[in-house]
Design an enzyme around this catalytic site. Structure first.
Site, PDB file in Angstrom:
ATOM      1  N   LYS A  12      -5.369  10.321 -22.041  1.00  0.00           N
ATOM      2  CA  LYS A  12      -6.106   9.277 -22.777  1.00  0.00           C
ATOM      3  C   LYS A  12      -5.550   7.934 -22.332  1.00  0.00           C
ATOM      4  O   LYS A  12      -4.355   7.654 -22.490  1.00  0.00           O
ATOM      5  CB  LYS A  12      -5.924   9.472 -24.286  1.00  0.00           C
ATOM      6  CG  LYS A  12      -6.879   8.651 -25.102  1.00  0.00           C
ATOM      7  CD  LYS A  12      -8.338   9.115 -24.936  1.00  0.00           C
ATOM      8  CE  LYS A  12      -8.783   9.996 -26.085  1.00  0.00           C
ATOM      9  NZ  LYS A  12     -10.135  10.564 -25.831  1.00  0.00           N
ATOM     10  N   THR A  57      -7.704  15.305 -24.573  1.00  0.00           N
ATOM     11  CA  THR A  57      -7.248  13.907 -24.538  1.00  0.00           C
ATOM     12  C   THR A  57      -7.267  13.331 -25.951  1.00  0.00           C
ATOM     13  O   THR A  57      -6.474  12.448 -26.274  1.00  0.00           O
ATOM     14  CB  THR A  57      -8.106  13.043 -23.598  1.00  0.00           C
ATOM     15  OG1 THR A  57      -9.418  12.914 -24.124  1.00  0.00           O
ATOM     16  CG2 THR A  57      -8.156  13.627 -22.200  1.00  0.00           C
ATOM     17  N   PHE A 162       7.345 -23.473   3.735  1.00  0.00           N
ATOM     18  CA  PHE A 162       6.758 -22.409   4.551  1.00  0.00           C
ATOM     19  C   PHE A 162       6.471 -23.000   5.929  1.00  0.00           C
ATOM     20  O   PHE A 162       5.522 -23.751   6.110  1.00  0.00           O
ATOM     21  CB  PHE A 162       5.478 -21.845   3.914  1.00  0.00           C
ATOM     22  CG  PHE A 162       4.987 -20.616   4.637  1.00  0.00           C
ATOM     23  CD1 PHE A 162       5.727 -19.431   4.614  1.00  0.00           C
ATOM     24  CD2 PHE A 162       3.792 -20.629   5.366  1.00  0.00           C
ATOM     25  CE1 PHE A 162       5.298 -18.300   5.300  1.00  0.00           C
ATOM     26  CE2 PHE A 162       3.358 -19.498   6.035  1.00  0.00           C
ATOM     27  CZ  PHE A 162       4.112 -18.332   6.004  1.00  0.00           C
ATOM     28  N   ARG A 179       6.407 -27.646  -0.926  1.00  0.00           N
ATOM     29  CA  ARG A 179       5.086 -27.266  -1.441  1.00  0.00           C
ATOM     30  C   ARG A 179       5.212 -26.765  -2.870  1.00  0.00           C
ATOM     31  O   ARG A 179       6.310 -26.470  -3.345  1.00  0.00           O
ATOM     32  CB  ARG A 179       4.463 -26.167  -0.566  1.00  0.00           C
ATOM     33  CG  ARG A 179       5.237 -24.871  -0.620  1.00  0.00           C
ATOM     34  CD  ARG A 179       4.541 -23.714   0.090  1.00  0.00           C
ATOM     35  NE  ARG A 179       5.334 -22.492  -0.037  1.00  0.00           N
ATOM     36  CZ  ARG A 179       4.942 -21.297   0.363  1.00  0.00           C
ATOM     37  NH1 ARG A 179       3.767 -21.135   0.947  1.00  0.00           N
ATOM     38  NH2 ARG A 179       5.715 -20.239   0.202  1.00  0.00           N
ATOM     39  N   GLN A 222       8.136 -14.153   0.441  1.00  0.00           N
ATOM     40  CA  GLN A 222       8.815 -12.907   0.834  1.00  0.00           C
ATOM     41  C   GLN A 222      10.312 -13.008   0.550  1.00  0.00           C
ATOM     42  O   GLN A 222      10.943 -12.075   0.032  1.00  0.00           O
ATOM     43  CB  GLN A 222       8.604 -12.628   2.339  1.00  0.00           C
ATOM     44  CG  GLN A 222       7.224 -12.123   2.703  1.00  0.00           C
ATOM     45  CD  GLN A 222       6.236 -13.226   3.045  1.00  0.00           C
ATOM     46  OE1 GLN A 222       6.318 -14.342   2.538  1.00  0.00           O
ATOM     47  NE2 GLN A 222       5.261 -12.900   3.882  1.00  0.00           N
ATOM     48  N   ASN A 248       0.119 -15.055  -4.014  1.00  0.00           N
ATOM     49  CA  ASN A 248       0.514 -16.440  -3.734  1.00  0.00           C
ATOM     50  C   ASN A 248      -0.611 -17.344  -4.246  1.00  0.00           C
ATOM     51  O   ASN A 248      -1.669 -17.448  -3.634  1.00  0.00           O
ATOM     52  CB  ASN A 248       0.720 -16.605  -2.219  1.00  0.00           C
ATOM     53  CG  ASN A 248       1.360 -17.927  -1.866  1.00  0.00           C
ATOM     54  OD1 ASN A 248       1.575 -18.780  -2.733  1.00  0.00           O
ATOM     55  ND2 ASN A 248       1.653 -18.112  -0.591  1.00  0.00           N
ATOM     56  N   HIS A 250      -2.193 -20.265  -4.278  1.00  0.00           N
ATOM     57  CA  HIS A 250      -2.134 -21.447  -3.413  1.00  0.00           C
ATOM     58  C   HIS A 250      -2.521 -22.718  -4.157  1.00  0.00           C
ATOM     59  O   HIS A 250      -3.506 -22.742  -4.900  1.00  0.00           O
ATOM     60  CB  HIS A 250      -3.082 -21.286  -2.220  1.00  0.00           C
ATOM     61  CG  HIS A 250      -2.816 -20.067  -1.398  1.00  0.00           C
ATOM     62  ND1 HIS A 250      -1.639 -19.858  -0.729  1.00  0.00           N
ATOM     63  CD2 HIS A 250      -3.586 -18.969  -1.144  1.00  0.00           C
ATOM     64  CE1 HIS A 250      -1.692 -18.696  -0.090  1.00  0.00           C
ATOM     65  NE2 HIS A 250      -2.861 -18.128  -0.336  1.00  0.00           N
TER      66      HIS A 250
HETATM   67  O1  LIG Z   1       5.267 -17.615   1.219  1.00  0.00           O
HETATM   68  C1  LIG Z   1       4.324 -17.443   2.006  1.00  0.00           C
HETATM   69  N1  LIG Z   1       4.264 -16.293   2.735  1.00  0.00           N
HETATM   70  C2  LIG Z   1       3.248 -16.045   3.629  1.00  0.00           C
HETATM   71  O2  LIG Z   1       3.238 -14.978   4.299  1.00  0.00           O
HETATM   72  C3  LIG Z   1       2.258 -17.017   3.775  1.00  0.00           C
HETATM   73  N2  LIG Z   1       1.144 -17.094   4.534  1.00  0.00           N
HETATM   74  C4  LIG Z   1       0.534 -18.260   4.221  1.00  0.00           C
HETATM   75  O3  LIG Z   1      -0.547 -18.683   4.728  1.00  0.00           O
HETATM   76  N3  LIG Z   1       1.257 -18.952   3.297  1.00  0.00           N
HETATM   77  C5  LIG Z   1       2.344 -18.197   2.992  1.00  0.00           C
HETATM   78  N4  LIG Z   1       3.365 -18.380   2.115  1.00  0.00           N
END
Ligand SMILES: O=c1[nH]c(=O)c2[nH]c(=O)[nH]c2[nH]1
Length: 302
Positions: A12, A57, A162, A179, A222, A248, A250
């Site tokens: 469930k 269930t 980055f 950024r 990462q 991410n 953006h």
């Molecule tokens: O921290 C990031 N990792 C990425 O792999 C990546 N690729 C991207 O376009 N921006 C970012 N920023």
């Protein structure tokens, strides 16, 4: 041509259980979303339509609510373990049980500087998660607990770069040394055992996550994820593996130059889609076998 039944499970999903503790004038609330899945030899239910091996269930749902009263005093991990053990120990064809729980937290309403006894405001969007798997009986018993947090939305307006990335003829992205970095993190951590101070470990790990995000100078999402995993494992011996998934989110500097207005990392377009999706596992090289710890109920199919 032979046709065979492959792996299967049933349960469930998303039992919404709200437990109020009202023994004192100051009530407590626990608000859960509980999913159950049973695994075992249910072949004849599929191939013959024979339900003699099937604990409905609906019964699983009733058990979830009953256990909220009888086993609901401790942590959500203990409640999940109690449920999983119950199904494995009491229903003969059940070889394994998976209990997934989301816990929605509430803050007390504050009236004239005083916390209210029985009114709350939902905290969020972050959600504490638990996934318990129990398999086998007696000496064959195996148990895994995965704690976690999801929808943990964090943003830093500096301290993130980055640059130095691979480029090819399709690359338009400009490198940046400063950024906005934002994500809605899902993190899950696998415990080595089941004797853990569950309610102390959760806030500690959550604090490591947000503190690392804030203070670690990031060269990429990462790297931030790896650092978060590393710091959790460094502080918590009871954790052996951390898995993370981080969209991410953006933030693109908006082009105000078109209007003759300067924009030095001040006005952004918060883009919804698409998003980079950065995912990583960080673990101990001597971590015990994960067995079925990561086999989900919901999310079983991609
Ligand atoms: O921290 C990031 N990792 C990425 O792999 C990546 N690729 C991207 O376009 N921006 C970012 N920023």
């Amino acid at each position: 041509m032979g046709i065979v039944l492959g792996s299967n499970q049933y349960g469930k999903a998303e039992n919404r259980v709200v437990r109020i503790y009202r023994d004192e004038p100051r009530h407590e609330i626990r608000d859960l979303n509980v999913s159950t899945a049973l695994r075992g030899d249910f072949g004849v239910a599929h191939t013959e339509g024979d339900q003699s091996v099937v604990l409905p269930t609906d019964t699983q749902k009733q058990t979830v609510y009953a256990f909220a009263k009888t086993h609901g005093e401790g942590s959500v991990e203990e409640y999940g373990l109690a449920l999983a053990r119950h199904f494995v120990d009491n229903a003969e064809p059940v070889g394994g049980a998976r209990i997934e729980i989301e816990q929605y937290d509430w803050d007390r309403v504050v009236v004239d500087g005083v916390e209210h006894n029985h009114a709350w405001v939902r905290r969020g969007p972050e959600v504490r998660t638990v996934a318990v798997t129990v398999e086998g009986v007696g000496n064959d018993r195996r148990e895994w607990v995965i704690g976690g947090v999801k929808d943990l939305v964090v943003l830093k307006s500096s301290g993130s770069e980055f640059r130095g990335f691979l480029t090819d003829k399709f690359t338009v992205l400009e490198p940046t040394a400063d950024r906005v970095m934002a994500t809605s993190l899902v993190a899950q951590w696998r415990f080595a055992g089941t004797t853990v101070e569950w309610d102390a470990v959760y806030p500690s790990i959550r604090q490591i996550v947000v503190e690392t995000f804030a203070t670690h100078h990031s060269l990429a999402l990462q790297q931030t994820l790896y650092e978060i995993g590393k710091r959790i494992l460094a502080k918590h011996d009871e954790v052996v593996e951390v898995r993370m998934s981080a969209p991410n989110k953006h933030h693109f500097e908006y082009d105000l130059g078109r209007f003759g207005i300067s924009n030095a990392n001040e006005v952004f377009h918060a883009d919804d889609r698409p998003y980079g999706l950065i995912q990583a596992t960080v673990g101990r090289d001597d971590a015990p076998d994960a067995g079925s710890a990561w086999v989900p109920q919901r999310g079983w199919l991609v």
